[in-house]
Enzyme design. Structure first.
Site, PDB file in Angstrom:
ATOM      1  N   ARG A  60       5.345   0.866  -1.017  1.00 51.49           N
ATOM      2  CA  ARG A  60       5.174   0.278   0.303  1.00 51.49           C
ATOM      3  C   ARG A  60       3.864   0.762   0.911  1.00 51.49           C
ATOM      4  O   ARG A  60       3.518   1.932   0.829  1.00 51.49           O
ATOM      5  CB  ARG A  60       6.340   0.662   1.223  1.00 51.49           C
ATOM      6  N   GLU A 108      -0.498  -5.810   5.669  1.00 48.50           N
ATOM      7  CA  GLU A 108      -0.299  -6.706   4.530  1.00 48.50           C
ATOM      8  C   GLU A 108       0.152  -8.065   5.034  1.00 48.50           C
ATOM      9  O   GLU A 108       1.110  -8.136   5.804  1.00 48.50           O
ATOM     10  CB  GLU A 108       0.765  -6.106   3.608  1.00 48.50           C
ATOM     11  N   HIS A 140       0.563  -7.545  -3.925  1.00 48.45           N
ATOM     12  CA  HIS A 140       2.020  -7.338  -3.909  1.00 48.45           C
ATOM     13  C   HIS A 140       2.712  -8.217  -4.949  1.00 48.45           C
ATOM     14  O   HIS A 140       3.654  -8.947  -4.659  1.00 48.45           O
ATOM     15  CB  HIS A 140       2.571  -7.625  -2.514  1.00 48.45           C
TER      16      HIS A 140
END
Length: 367
Positions: free
Chosen positions: A280, A309, A328
């Protein structure tokens, strides 16, 4: 497959929109393959449990609802966002594919949330989850092998300077060699895995196979597989980081891990060491990482997650040296959603029968 910029309900549609016939051959195979953990006690022993009558399903097509019904014939599946869902929200027993405050507020009867991703920090942080003792199950361990391959790809790319050579190729530049000390081997190097859970264990297994010494940290204790030479507790992280050539974050995002990779941490690392994050973005103080790269405090980094993000245009990370960025996507692969579908179907059967559930989230710990 890992959900990124889609909303949770749409994500559920992507993951679960395939026919259940495409699931892996049996739940037993999935449980064994991914070492899925079963709850200690049957779900029927939880206060408030009852056999579900109505389940709210995020983003699924009506065809999938029919197939889920084959696994639980007595359950009515209702698509989220429809007039029917609004009319019946007060009598919903469970939710598949998403978790939000508005749904929980309106759905006072909800007892179970089945997520289709591993990350659940946005769900378990909702006050209603703890206050009402709502059961949360997720996809922990399912993407572990895939994400671990992404980590190894990043490790090798950094070690062999592919972050330099690939952009040079795109510009038509021939670079005979990297700066002294930039090209390294991984055999004999030390990798520190921060968070020795399902993903971390898969990373450690592959790093060990490449001849690396693997150390790790975990909150639950010092036990670990044979291919990890030392497992420390979280308070040993600075010492282990100082000894590592590659530091890999596989820890969930919790209040304890938020911002844990900061200037002080990077200052503990070797100037020849690399930092890799596939967990994360919120675990990293981004400005501190940018400074560590620009000041050569560390040799480089590879990130599949960032904070913020998506990473906005013009952000300093885009121009940071010796950095590999992927958007991601570390859980993406050609394997499809068979394992996820098998878990959803199996948990549906188990919940309806009051049996022991798979992949139960510890709401107190946040994962």
């Amino acid at each position: 497959m890992k959900c990124r910029w889609l909303v949770a309900a749409a994500c559920a549609s992507v993951l679960l929109g395939t026919s259940l016939e495409a699931a892996e051959s049996s739940a037993a195979n999935v449980i064994e393959r991914y070492d899925l953990q079963e709850a200690d006690t049957p779900v029927k022993e939880r206060k408030g449990w009852r056999k579900p009558k109505r389940i709210l399903v995020g983003g699924m097509a009506s065809r999938l609802g029919a197939e889920l019904k084959a696994a639980a014939p007595d359950v009515e599946f209702i698509a989220a966002g429809t007039p029917e869902a609004k009319a019946k929200i007060a009598s919903i027993d469970a939710v598949f594919g998403f978790c939000d405050a508005d749904t929980l507020s309106a759905g006072k009867s909800i007892q179970w949330i089945q997520m289709v991703t591993a990350g659940v920090e946005n769900c378990v942080s909702l006050p209603a989850i703890k206050e009402r003792n709502i059961l949360v199950t997720n996809m922990q361990r399912i993407a572990g092998p895939i994400i671990a391959e992404h980590v190894i790809a990043m490790t090798m790319a950094l070690a062999r300077g592919l972050d330099v050579y690939i952009p040079a190729q795109a510009q038509g530049q021939w670079i005979p060699r990297l700066p002294p000390g930039r090209a390294t081997t991984v055999d004999g190097k030390t990798m520190l895995v921060v968070g020795l859970g399902g993903i971390g264990s898969e990373v450690a297994k592959r790093a060990h196979a490449l001849g690396m010494k693997v150390t790790a940290t975990r909150n639950s204790g010092r036990s670990g597989p044979d291919f990890v030479s030392y497992v420390g507790l979280s308070d040993e992280l600075p010492k282990l980081a100082a000894e590592a050539d590659f530091v890999v974050n596989t820890a969930p995002l919790t209040p304890q891990t938020k911002g844990m990779f900061n200037a002080a941490f990077f200052g503990k690392m070797k100037p020849t060491a690399y930092f890799i994050n596939i967990a994360r973005g919120g675990s990293v103080v981004t400005s501190d990482l940018v400074d560590a790269l620009n000041n050569k405090t560390i040799a480089g980094a590879a990130l599949d997650v960032t904070d913020p993000e998506p990473l906005p245009a013009g952000h300093p990370l885009w121009k940071a040296p010796n950095l590999i960025l992927t958007p991601h996507v570390s859980a993406d692969s050609d394997l499809g959603s068979g394992a996820q579908l098998a878990v959803v179907r199996e948990n549906l059967k188990r919940y309806s029968a009051g049996d022991k559930m798979l992949s139960v989230v510890d709401v107190t710990r946040g994962y």
